[in-house]
Write an enzyme that holds these catalytic residues in place. Sequence first.
Site, PDB file in Angstrom:
ATOM      1  N   ARG A 147       0.840  -1.190   0.000  1.00 27.90           N
ATOM      2  CA  ARG A 147       0.000   0.000   0.000  1.00 27.90           C
ATOM      3  C   ARG A 147       0.881   1.248   0.000  1.00 27.90           C
ATOM      4  O   ARG A 147       2.037   1.200   0.436  1.00 27.90           O
ATOM      5  CB  ARG A 147      -0.909   0.024   1.235  1.00 27.90           C
ATOM      6  CG  ARG A 147      -1.792  -1.201   1.394  1.00 27.90           C
ATOM      7  CD  ARG A 147      -2.524  -1.171   2.724  1.00 27.90           C
ATOM      8  NE  ARG A 147      -3.421  -2.323   2.896  1.00 27.90           N
ATOM      9  CZ  ARG A 147      -3.067  -3.468   3.470  1.00 27.90           C
ATOM     10  NH1 ARG A 147      -1.828  -3.618   3.947  1.00 27.90           N
ATOM     11  NH2 ARG A 147      -3.925  -4.455   3.589  1.00 27.90           N
ATOM     12  N   LYS A 171      -1.587  -3.050   8.035  1.00 26.86           N
ATOM     13  CA  LYS A 171      -2.720  -2.766   8.907  1.00 26.86           C
ATOM     14  C   LYS A 171      -2.641  -3.632  10.172  1.00 26.86           C
ATOM     15  O   LYS A 171      -2.253  -4.793  10.118  1.00 26.86           O
ATOM     16  CB  LYS A 171      -4.035  -3.052   8.176  1.00 26.86           C
ATOM     17  CG  LYS A 171      -4.332  -2.044   7.064  1.00 26.86           C
ATOM     18  CD  LYS A 171      -5.690  -2.295   6.449  1.00 26.86           C
ATOM     19  CE  LYS A 171      -6.031  -1.231   5.420  1.00 26.86           C
ATOM     20  NZ  LYS A 171      -7.371  -1.437   4.827  1.00 26.86           N
ATOM     21  N   HIS A 243      -3.924   3.098  -5.223  1.00 31.92           N
ATOM     22  CA  HIS A 243      -3.909   1.633  -5.159  1.00 31.92           C
ATOM     23  C   HIS A 243      -3.792   0.976  -6.532  1.00 31.92           C
ATOM     24  O   HIS A 243      -3.766  -0.253  -6.624  1.00 31.92           O
ATOM     25  CB  HIS A 243      -5.199   1.128  -4.495  1.00 31.92           C
ATOM     26  CG  HIS A 243      -5.033   0.844  -3.031  1.00 31.92           C
ATOM     27  ND1 HIS A 243      -3.936   1.249  -2.308  1.00 31.92           N
ATOM     28  CD2 HIS A 243      -5.836   0.187  -2.152  1.00 31.92           C
ATOM     29  CE1 HIS A 243      -4.073   0.851  -1.048  1.00 31.92           C
ATOM     30  NE2 HIS A 243      -5.220   0.206  -0.940  1.00 31.92           N
ATOM     31  N   ARG A 246      -1.044  -1.502  -6.916  1.00 30.59           N
ATOM     32  CA  ARG A 246      -1.312  -2.660  -6.036  1.00 30.59           C
ATOM     33  C   ARG A 246      -2.317  -3.602  -6.707  1.00 30.59           C
ATOM     34  O   ARG A 246      -2.123  -4.819  -6.731  1.00 30.59           O
ATOM     35  CB  ARG A 246      -1.842  -2.147  -4.709  1.00 30.59           C
ATOM     36  CG  ARG A 246      -2.260  -3.222  -3.694  1.00 30.59           C
ATOM     37  CD  ARG A 246      -2.591  -2.541  -2.363  1.00 30.59           C
ATOM     38  NE  ARG A 246      -3.295  -3.384  -1.419  1.00 30.59           N
ATOM     39  CZ  ARG A 246      -2.705  -4.236  -0.572  1.00 30.59           C
ATOM     40  NH1 ARG A 246      -1.381  -4.356  -0.600  1.00 30.59           N
ATOM     41  NH2 ARG A 246      -3.401  -4.941   0.289  1.00 30.59           N
ATOM     42  N   HIS A 269      -3.795  -9.336   3.192  1.00 34.72           N
ATOM     43  CA  HIS A 269      -5.234  -9.418   3.440  1.00 34.72           C
ATOM     44  C   HIS A 269      -5.504 -10.409   4.572  1.00 34.72           C
ATOM     45  O   HIS A 269      -5.011 -11.539   4.541  1.00 34.72           O
ATOM     46  CB  HIS A 269      -5.987  -9.894   2.191  1.00 34.72           C
ATOM     47  CG  HIS A 269      -6.064  -8.855   1.125  1.00 34.72           C
ATOM     48  ND1 HIS A 269      -6.304  -9.161  -0.211  1.00 34.72           N
ATOM     49  CD2 HIS A 269      -5.949  -7.505   1.174  1.00 34.72           C
ATOM     50  CE1 HIS A 269      -6.319  -8.047  -0.926  1.00 34.72           C
ATOM     51  NE2 HIS A 269      -6.109  -7.031  -0.107  1.00 34.72           N
ATOM     52  N   TYR A 278      -9.853 -10.169  -7.143  1.00 38.62           N
ATOM     53  CA  TYR A 278      -8.953 -10.103  -8.291  1.00 38.62           C
ATOM     54  C   TYR A 278      -9.179 -11.256  -9.260  1.00 38.62           C
ATOM     55  O   TYR A 278      -8.837 -11.152 -10.440  1.00 38.62           O
ATOM     56  CB  TYR A 278      -7.499 -10.066  -7.817  1.00 38.62           C
ATOM     57  CG  TYR A 278      -7.188  -8.826  -7.023  1.00 38.62           C
ATOM     58  CD1 TYR A 278      -7.140  -7.581  -7.644  1.00 38.62           C
ATOM     59  CD2 TYR A 278      -6.988  -8.880  -5.649  1.00 38.62           C
ATOM     60  CE1 TYR A 278      -6.883  -6.430  -6.923  1.00 38.62           C
ATOM     61  CE2 TYR A 278      -6.723  -7.741  -4.917  1.00 38.62           C
ATOM     62  CZ  TYR A 278      -6.683  -6.515  -5.557  1.00 38.62           C
ATOM     63  OH  TYR A 278      -6.446  -5.367  -4.830  1.00 38.62           O
TER      64      TYR A 278
END
Length: 297
Positions: A147, A171, A243, A246, A269, A278
């Site tokens: 990110r 995150k 993004h 990414r 994730h 995706y």
Amino acid sequence: MEDELKDFTHYLIVEKGLASNTIVSYERDLKSYMKYLQNVETMKSFNEVQRVHIVHFLAHLKEQGKSSRTLARHVASVRSFHQFLLREKAADHDPSVHIEPPQLEKTLPKVLSLEEVETLLDSPDDSTHYGIRDKAMLELLYATGIRVSELIGLKAGDVHLSMGFVRCIGKGNKERIIPIGHTAIEAIEKYIQKGRPAFVSKKNHDDALFLNHHGKGLTRQGFWKILKGLARDAGIQKELTPHTLRHSFATHLLENGADLRAVQEMLGHADISTTQIYTHVTKTRLKDVYKQFHPRA
């Protein structure tokens, strides 16, 4: 009511360990919620809140033209907050228990084609220290799928070029180790040797990997401005977001047969369902190719 909100923020930071951007989103949503309760519903305590008040609040947001995604985020914030109040015995009930978020339209992420990625990555003028830096940032983003917040958070010691990997904190303060290819390694090596020293200021000793002209670490806004300028210079007509590289990284890996679990791990994730979006992108692109090139499509 302000005290309960401060306690909740402290809980998110200390116990949940959420990223600062996530915490800011929670605070923003709940401040607007609290303002509505105080000014419109004239309440002095969260314990007075009933389900109907939350429904009215969401209707109020909808009247303001807020999107379904924004409403869903507010629902998540309000539910987490009321669950916290009940658990901490700051309230005797949870009025949000039967509140359902609105249905979201599934939007596929925008990705660049391989040719567009090549054009974008070749657009920085690497005869200048600015171009050397920008080239290294773009190559690293596309090589790893990290990110933008993770990119600008990198320290000089987080990139291990001889071993071919980068360490980043994502995150929830979760660490990821991501491999990087030789093209990105060469671009970063050139930046460290020839680009970064030109940005280092005698007054400032920032240990961020990517620096601005003040010798300080780049900001999200600073990177976004750079990306838009490079895309414009490269003649890319697609709408870009921070993004985009990414999304392109993940899509191109899956198109070339990468394992979904491996892509999930590299992207950081928590839930594989997030990564599965995706696979829909790759199917959509296959349909487009079929329609374009099959003689009887």
